[in-house]
Design a protein around this motif. Structure first.
Motif, PDB file in Angstrom:
ATOM      1  N   ARG A 143       0.811  -1.210   0.000  1.00  0.00           N
ATOM      2  CA  ARG A 143       0.000   0.000   0.000  1.00  0.00           C
ATOM      3  C   ARG A 143       0.853   1.273   0.000  1.00  0.00           C
ATOM      4  O   ARG A 143       1.944   1.315   0.585  1.00  0.00           O
ATOM      5  N   PHE A 187     -14.384   0.466   1.491  1.00  0.00           N
ATOM      6  CA  PHE A 187     -13.767   0.902   0.240  1.00  0.00           C
ATOM      7  C   PHE A 187     -14.809   1.432  -0.747  1.00  0.00           C
ATOM      8  O   PHE A 187     -14.547   2.383  -1.491  1.00  0.00           O
ATOM      9  N   ASN A 204      -3.707   2.808  -0.455  1.00  0.00           N
ATOM     10  CA  ASN A 204      -4.143   1.601  -1.147  1.00  0.00           C
ATOM     11  C   ASN A 204      -3.023   1.146  -2.067  1.00  0.00           C
ATOM     12  O   ASN A 204      -2.130   1.930  -2.400  1.00  0.00           O
ATOM     13  N   ASN A 208      -5.789  -0.860  -6.827  1.00  0.00           N
ATOM     14  CA  ASN A 208      -7.078  -0.393  -6.325  1.00  0.00           C
ATOM     15  C   ASN A 208      -7.270   1.098  -6.600  1.00  0.00           C
ATOM     16  O   ASN A 208      -8.376   1.550  -6.917  1.00  0.00           O
TER      17      ASN A 208
END
Length: 320
Positions: A143, A187, A204, A208
């Motif tokens: 992330r 999300f 993220n 994503n």
């Protein structure tokens, strides 16, 4: 119960009401084209091919509710399988959050090897005690932080930043240690929350960020690599326990086979999406990794005190 949750529950009950023992509802929260969505479709194809007479309804984009709601539905037998998220699942199985210890994994292949070994078995034992069966681990990437107006190469740049995190204590602890003001949110609600100014930014994996067009809202991405997150593929234990051995093997093979595709797509996206997003106006910088590691050291102390066996197993597996 929110209107969205009520709608999702009504839909799941309707599907479940028409389902036989050989009809499977596979829920996930990813957008079309996301590696999770691609793999879910492949899972359905493999499972239908090896489980005699089975059919699979793949329900993506959180149509079955958010990740926590899908886990609850799987545990209750309303849906059978979900490709879920590490943060939400850690609310039910806290130990799974340990996969997100800051800067634990140097790269994706190392994370996969660890999850496919003894650590994954230990986490599955704890999940079964909570009414869930982990069929395997897909990937949800390493992330990074994206911000509305600036990059954050140093931990001090996060001071007071309102940042969305996934539901799960690990991410909250990491960003609290970094001096930010973290708040969890599902999300599916993130783009709207960013556009309305609730958050300054979010974190993220690049996959994503891109597939949900978050890069069009937060155009500054700092490559921190602060946390890994898995995609546990989870079945309700009552459904799993009712399967014969051959069908259980089929479900595991479908998870592993589709997982190879999903992991490869995730790895390719991690390597290629920076150039794609730069061409679309995103500004990238590298974080001061040593400074971030030092700032989050206290997170290890907290979790080592609570889960010494798993933290030690994780550290040993990574070292090997």
């Amino acid at each position: 119960m929110t209107k969205k949750a009520l709608t999702a529950l009504t839909l799941t009950m309707a599907l479940a009401g028409t389902a036989s023992a050989q009809q499977v509802i596979f829920g996930h929260g990813a957008a079309p084209g996301n590696p999770r969505d691609v793999a879910a479709m492949e899972w359905a194809e493999i499972f239908a091919g090896c489980a005699d007479g089975a059919t699979v309804n793949v329900a993506g984009s959180a149509t079955m509710g958010d990740d926590v709601e899908m886990l609850t539905s799987a545990s209750a037998g309303i849906i059978q399988v979900t490709a879920n998220s590490q943060g939400p699942m850690s609310q039910i199985v806290p130990e799974i959050g340990l996969l997100g210890l800051p800067f634990l994994f140097p790269d994706l292949p190392t994370a996969w090897e660890v999850m496919d070994g003894e650590v994954g078995q230990m986490l599955d034992e704890r999940a079964q005690a909570a009414g869930l069966k982990i069929l395997g681990f897909w990937d949800n990437g390493i992330r990074h932080i994206s911000h509305m107006t600036k990059n954050v190469p140093e931990p001090a740049d996060l001071a007071g930043m309102n940042i969305r995190t996934p539901p799960g204590q690990m991410a909250i602890d990491i960003f609290t240690a970094l001096g930010a003001s973290p708040a969890p949110l599902s999300f599916s609600e993130l783009p709207t929350a960013l556009q309305s100014g609730v958050f300054d930014g979010q974190e993220n994996p690049l996959t994503n960020i891109y597939s949900s067009k978050i890069h069009e809202i937060t155009k500054f991405i700092t490559l921190t690599g602060h946390m890994y997150e898995a995609t546990p593929v989870v079945a309700g234990l009552s459904w799993w326990s009712g399967l014969d051995e051959a069908t259980q093997t089929c479900a595991l093979e479908a998870t592993a086979g589709a997982g190879e595709t999903q992991r490869q797509l995730s790895l390719e996206a991690e390597e290629s999406l920076r150039a794609t997003m730069e061409a679309e106006g995103v500004t990238f910088v590298e974080a001061d990794r040593d400074a971030y590691i030092a700032a989050t050291a206290s997170v290890y102390d907290k979790y080592a005190a609570s889960y010494p066996d798993l933290v030690e197993a994780l550290r040993a597996a990574v070292a090997q």
